[in-house]
Design an enzyme around this catalytic site. Sequence first.
Site, PDB file in Angstrom:
ATOM      1  N   ASN A 194      22.091  34.769  12.266  1.00 55.39           N
ATOM      2  CA  ASN A 194      22.612  34.524  10.923  1.00 55.39           C
ATOM      3  C   ASN A 194      21.703  33.509  10.225  1.00 55.39           C
ATOM      4  O   ASN A 194      21.599  32.362  10.648  1.00 55.39           O
ATOM      5  CB  ASN A 194      24.032  33.964  11.067  1.00 55.39           C
ATOM      6  CG  ASN A 194      24.616  33.491   9.752  1.00 55.39           C
ATOM      7  OD1 ASN A 194      24.250  33.988   8.682  1.00 55.39           O
ATOM      8  ND2 ASN A 194      25.532  32.522   9.832  1.00 55.39           N
ATOM      9  N   ARG A 252      21.814  15.114  13.279  1.00 55.20           N
ATOM     10  CA  ARG A 252      20.645  15.260  14.155  1.00 55.20           C
ATOM     11  C   ARG A 252      19.365  14.722  13.530  1.00 55.20           C
ATOM     12  O   ARG A 252      18.365  14.550  14.212  1.00 55.20           O
ATOM     13  CB  ARG A 252      20.473  16.746  14.541  1.00 55.20           C
ATOM     14  CG  ARG A 252      21.532  17.220  15.525  1.00 55.20           C
ATOM     15  CD  ARG A 252      21.555  18.740  15.632  1.00 55.20           C
ATOM     16  NE  ARG A 252      22.351  19.363  14.572  1.00 55.20           N
ATOM     17  CZ  ARG A 252      22.485  20.676  14.405  1.00 55.20           C
ATOM     18  NH1 ARG A 252      21.861  21.507  15.201  1.00 55.20           N
ATOM     19  NH2 ARG A 252      23.235  21.166  13.433  1.00 55.20           N
ATOM     20  N   ASP A 304      20.109  23.417   3.714  1.00 60.60           N
ATOM     21  CA  ASP A 304      19.120  23.036   4.735  1.00 60.60           C
ATOM     22  C   ASP A 304      18.300  24.223   5.233  1.00 60.60           C
ATOM     23  O   ASP A 304      17.755  24.182   6.323  1.00 60.60           O
ATOM     24  CB  ASP A 304      19.804  22.310   5.903  1.00 60.60           C
ATOM     25  CG  ASP A 304      20.726  23.207   6.722  1.00 60.60           C
ATOM     26  OD1 ASP A 304      21.009  24.345   6.290  1.00 60.60           O
ATOM     27  OD2 ASP A 304      21.168  22.770   7.805  1.00 60.60           O
ATOM     28  N   ALA A 353      27.121  19.264   1.931  1.00 59.75           N
ATOM     29  CA  ALA A 353      28.003  18.122   2.171  1.00 59.75           C
ATOM     30  C   ALA A 353      27.791  17.505   3.545  1.00 59.75           C
ATOM     31  O   ALA A 353      28.147  16.352   3.780  1.00 59.75           O
ATOM     32  CB  ALA A 353      29.463  18.575   2.037  1.00 59.75           C
TER      33      ALA A 353
END
Length: 429
Positions: free
Chosen positions: A171, A16, A104, A11
């Site tokens: 992570n 960037r 992503d 979403a």
Amino acid sequence: MKDIVGIVLAAGEGTRMKSDIPKVLHKICGKPMLKYMLDLLGRLQIDKNIVIVGHQSDKVKTIFKNKTVKTVTQPRLLGSGDAVWQARKSLFNFKGNVLIVYGDTPLVTYKSLSNLIQAHRANQAACTILTAQTKNPTGFGRIIRSEDNRIVRIIEEQDADPIEKAIGEINVGVYCFKASELFPALEEIKPNNAKKEYYLTDAIKVLTSRKAKVESVSAEDEHEAVGVNSRLELSRANEIINKRHIEELMQNGITIVSPATTFISTEAEIGRDTVIEPHTIIEGEVRIGASCHIGPFARIRSGSILQDRASIGNFVEIVRSKIGAGSKVKHHSYIGDAILGKGVNIGAGTITANYDGKNKNRTVIEDGAFVGVGSILIAPVKIGKGAVTGAGSVVTKNKNVPAGKTVVGIPARVLKKKSRGRKVIGHKS
Ligand code: UD1
Ligand code: CA
């Protein structure tokens, strides 16, 4: 897998990227970024997948055409934790596990996802996180562990102090949660951080403070963590995925002379003993047979099929065309919307004029035809079996060349044999 539901977060705005196109639709090796995750979930045979959409959701939804995914809209982009929260109604009463991934992170591998699921099940954990060790953790959430090496929480880059920033374990952005633990934990998270967002990563400290079991699995290679947030990362992801794909092709018996200058779409199928010379680009869905020879400097575009032993040389562009077995297009040609039979020879500089300003039209070149150098074939047109076009001829629209005949000139006319065996053009003989 019936006990697991996949949630893909897609979403976000991707600020960037500085783009009018939603970030997850930017292409990597010819495939929209989001599709990498969807394809992995498909390979894992997860029956139900929910994609959280928000920014430009209509555009993002266009890539689900043939997929059985459910989309849920995040009304306001309040952070990754809020994005997952939106799926709670769709998972009402669901007692299994929830695999959460980001749209992503296209470099995450099938192996890591299946390792994660396996470990999560074996440990009966409340949550299992995919982590990676990296020398450059900038931008990632860092994994904070206790002295006895148990995960305590994840701290985001913007909120980390210098000591936390020095931690190399990050992570990746892939988690498996028990549904029964996930949503109650999300209810507790607050946007009291640098970005004023509801972080999904804060669900971890909620769980550990309740003494729930949080485990981790290490990603196979550190590249898996590359998240695409900027154009620079987009080009890095392109490079890594291309390299991985080329290595896989080489393992399958394809010679790629110069991997660094060769670009091959992940949707291309290539047969063994095919040789790909430097500076070759193969885009989109392409099927290439065995023992073909391609390049250097060739561009094979989506919708093309090259049958066994086809040979495509330098500065040749092929699009939406079929090149029959053993046919040759060796130099400076454009072949678009064409069907070439077997053993066809296309002379240097031949162009199929496929576009008339409105429609794309078809050129058919039958088995054994010999197209002379610099021929222009204005589609729709057919060059019959074994027919020949002379150098520089312009074969005009619908003026099909009969099998076995030779045409020459502008516009091209059939050469007829004179009684003494001399060839002349057209009907004047
Ligand atoms: C996130 C993780 C970080 C991790 C990194 C890995 C959080 C808080 N941080 O950081 O720990 O190391 O990914 O790549 O999750 N999204 C939504 N709705 C929102 C906000 C985000 O759907 O309101 C989606 C985005 O489309 C994206 C994903 O969530 O796919 C992650 O968001 P992003 O802003 O890229 O997080 P990072 O800063 O990369
Ligand atoms: Ca990201």
